[in-house]
Write a protein that holds these residues in place. Structure first.
Motif, PDB file in Angstrom:
ATOM      1  N   MET A 181       0.798  -1.224   0.000  1.00 38.07           N
ATOM      2  CA  MET A 181       0.000   0.000   0.000  1.00 38.07           C
ATOM      3  C   MET A 181       0.838   1.285   0.000  1.00 38.07           C
ATOM      4  O   MET A 181       0.509   2.231  -0.722  1.00 38.07           O
ATOM      5  N   PRO A 182       1.921   1.384   0.787  1.00 36.86           N
ATOM      6  CA  PRO A 182       2.693   2.633   0.740  1.00 36.86           C
ATOM      7  C   PRO A 182       3.250   2.950  -0.642  1.00 36.86           C
ATOM      8  O   PRO A 182       3.287   4.115  -1.056  1.00 36.86           O
ATOM      9  N   GLY A 183       3.674   1.927  -1.367  1.00 34.97           N
ATOM     10  CA  GLY A 183       4.251   2.177  -2.688  1.00 34.97           C
ATOM     11  C   GLY A 183       3.263   2.729  -3.688  1.00 34.97           C
ATOM     12  O   GLY A 183       3.589   3.634  -4.466  1.00 34.97           O
ATOM     13  N   VAL A 184       2.036   2.225  -3.675  1.00 35.94           N
ATOM     14  CA  VAL A 184       1.044   2.694  -4.647  1.00 35.94           C
ATOM     15  C   VAL A 184       0.389   3.997  -4.203  1.00 35.94           C
ATOM     16  O   VAL A 184      -0.226   4.697  -5.008  1.00 35.94           O
ATOM     17  N   SER A 185       0.508   4.334  -2.930  1.00 38.96           N
ATOM     18  CA  SER A 185      -0.149   5.539  -2.425  1.00 38.96           C
ATOM     19  C   SER A 185       0.439   6.811  -3.006  1.00 38.96           C
ATOM     20  O   SER A 185      -0.215   7.869  -2.990  1.00 38.96           O
ATOM     21  N   THR A 186       1.651   6.757  -3.533  1.00 38.20           N
ATOM     22  CA  THR A 186       2.247   7.947  -4.130  1.00 38.20           C
ATOM     23  C   THR A 186       1.433   8.431  -5.337  1.00 38.20           C
ATOM     24  O   THR A 186       1.350   9.632  -5.587  1.00 38.20           O
ATOM     25  N   SER A 187       0.831   7.506  -6.070  1.00 40.26           N
ATOM     26  CA  SER A 187      -0.002   7.897  -7.206  1.00 40.26           C
ATOM     27  C   SER A 187      -1.222   8.687  -6.753  1.00 40.26           C
ATOM     28  O   SER A 187      -1.573   9.711  -7.339  1.00 40.26           O
ATOM     29  N   LEU A 188      -1.845   8.208  -5.698  1.00 41.08           N
ATOM     30  CA  LEU A 188      -3.002   8.921  -5.159  1.00 41.08           C
ATOM     31  C   LEU A 188      -2.583  10.256  -4.563  1.00 41.08           C
ATOM     32  O   LEU A 188      -3.312  11.254  -4.669  1.00 41.08           O
ATOM     33  N   LEU A 189      -1.406  10.292  -3.953  1.00 38.05           N
ATOM     34  CA  LEU A 189      -0.912  11.536  -3.369  1.00 38.05           C
ATOM     35  C   LEU A 189      -0.698  12.600  -4.442  1.00 38.05           C
ATOM     36  O   LEU A 189      -1.080  13.766  -4.263  1.00 38.05           O
ATOM     37  N   VAL A 190      -0.104  12.225  -5.555  1.00 31.38           N
ATOM     38  CA  VAL A 190       0.125  13.173  -6.640  1.00 31.38           C
ATOM     39  C   VAL A 190      -1.194  13.736  -7.155  1.00 31.38           C
ATOM     40  O   VAL A 190      -1.316  14.939  -7.435  1.00 31.38           O
ATOM     41  N   PHE A 191      -2.190  12.883  -7.264  1.00 33.34           N
ATOM     42  CA  PHE A 191      -3.492  13.358  -7.746  1.00 33.34           C
ATOM     43  C   PHE A 191      -4.144  14.310  -6.748  1.00 33.34           C
ATOM     44  O   PHE A 191      -4.696  15.348  -7.130  1.00 33.34           O
ATOM     45  N   VAL A 192      -4.083  13.971  -5.467  1.00 33.98           N
ATOM     46  CA  VAL A 192      -4.709  14.819  -4.451  1.00 33.98           C
ATOM     47  C   VAL A 192      -4.009  16.171  -4.362  1.00 33.98           C
ATOM     48  O   VAL A 192      -4.655  17.215  -4.229  1.00 33.98           O
ATOM     49  N   VAL A 193      -2.688  16.166  -4.461  1.00 30.26           N
ATOM     50  CA  VAL A 193      -1.932  17.400  -4.292  1.00 30.26           C
ATOM     51  C   VAL A 193      -1.984  18.274  -5.536  1.00 30.26           C
ATOM     52  O   VAL A 193      -2.231  19.486  -5.456  1.00 30.26           O
ATOM     53  N   PHE A 194      -1.777  17.688  -6.715  1.00 27.21           N
ATOM     54  CA  PHE A 194      -1.663  18.479  -7.933  1.00 27.21           C
ATOM     55  C   PHE A 194      -2.878  18.360  -8.869  1.00 27.21           C
ATOM     56  O   PHE A 194      -3.048  19.195  -9.752  1.00 27.21           O
ATOM     57  N   GLY A 195      -3.694  17.358  -8.688  1.00 26.73           N
ATOM     58  CA  GLY A 195      -4.833  17.182  -9.585  1.00 26.73           C
ATOM     59  C   GLY A 195      -6.086  17.898  -9.138  1.00 26.73           C
ATOM     60  O   GLY A 195      -7.120  17.807  -9.800  1.00 26.73           O
ATOM     61  N   THR A 196      -6.010  18.606  -8.014  1.00 24.07           N
ATOM     62  CA  THR A 196      -7.187  19.311  -7.499  1.00 24.07           C
ATOM     63  C   THR A 196      -7.089  20.819  -7.693  1.00 24.07           C
ATOM     64  O   THR A 196      -7.815  21.572  -7.038  1.00 24.07           O
TER      65      THR A 196
END
Length: 281
Positions: A181-196
């Protein structure tokens, strides 16, 4: 093909896999957004590419572990026993072969890209500093967790800790999948931080929200001029001054009007004088 994963752990593995697919979708949307806004070589774009690659590698490794879990654990045990004290085990654990390659892809590509950027701001907003602060804060936590895991693996890499055979327990299997889970969470983090950002939110709203549910743009109301009542009454009085009691237009009393009035009154006076002359005769 027989699935080797323990039945008690299948539920956990499926939940982790679904979460990974969600992160994969987030990375895919980010790549679509940067391409749609002609920012395909920007900092956010490069970060999205590498997080997507890491997420794909993690999903592949999850399927590999899900299907051949027993064989993977036995092979890892043999490798750990044969390489006691190896510094690589402290970093990547007892992963070997395909799992080792996939581990390096999913764990180290994203953190490396988090420290790079080209400074473009066309797809950013006024919360840029806060967004970068959140990203680097999460990166710090990610690195801390990685270090703690490495220390733990190094301390457990002894014959006393490894035991006489591979650990095929239910708890070990759950832990193996939760660590994805920690490894794949970076993708979600990028979306939350920069995709909003405001620009990206508009693009997502127009593309993924059905048009019948989208808010229609409000039309500007027609401009109307309100005339005060006193102005209306003044105009009525001014217009009424041109009419007499019978509704006929009254003559203008200006300079031209005085001449006309004089001409009108002179005609009956001439007729009276003519009548008097006839009577004298």
């Amino acid at each position: 093909m027989v699935v080797q994963l323990l039945h008690e752990v299948v539920g956990t593995a499926i939940v982790v896999l679904l979460y990974s697919l969600l992160c994969l979708a987030a990375s895919s949307i980010m790549i679509w957004l940067v391409w749609a806004h002609h920012e395909r070589d920007s900092y956010v774009a490069l970060l999205s590419y590498f997080t997507l690659l890491g997420t794909i590698a993690s999903i592949i490794q999850q399927f590999h572990t899900f299907i051949w879990w027993r064989d993977v654990k036995v092979e890892q045990y043999k490798y750990a026993v044969a390489h006691l004290g190896s510094p690589e085990i402290a970093i990547a654990g007892p992963s070997v072969g395909l799992d080792l390659v996939l581990f390096y892809i999913r764990e180290y590509q994203s953190p490396e890209m988090m420290t790079k950027g080209d400074g473009r701001q066309s797809i950013y907003d006024r919360w840029l500093v806060l967004r970068f602060s959140i990203a680097f804060a999460v990166l710090g936590v990610f690195q801390l967790v990685t270090i703690l895991l490495e220390v733990s693996q190094l301390s457990n890499h002894t014959m006393e800790k490894l035991g006489e055979s591979a650990n095929l327990s239910k708890e070990r299997a759950k832990n193996d999948f939760l660590l994805f889970m920690p490894g794949v969470s970076t993708s979600l983090l990028v979306f939350v931080v920069f995709g909003t950002t405001r620009t990206f939110r508009k693009a997502i709203y127009k593309t993924f929200v059905p048009k019948r549910f989208q808010k229609k743009p409000t039309e500007a109301a027609p401009v109307t001029t309100i005339i005060p009542d006193e102005d209306v009454h003044a105009n009525e009085e001014y217009g009424a001054s041109f009419y007499d009691a019978k509704g006929q237009i009254q003559p203008d009393l200006g300079s031209n009007g005085a001449t006309i009035a004089a001409a009108d009154t002179s005609q009956p006076l001439a007729s009276i004088d003519l009548a008097r002359g006839c009577e004298l005769r």
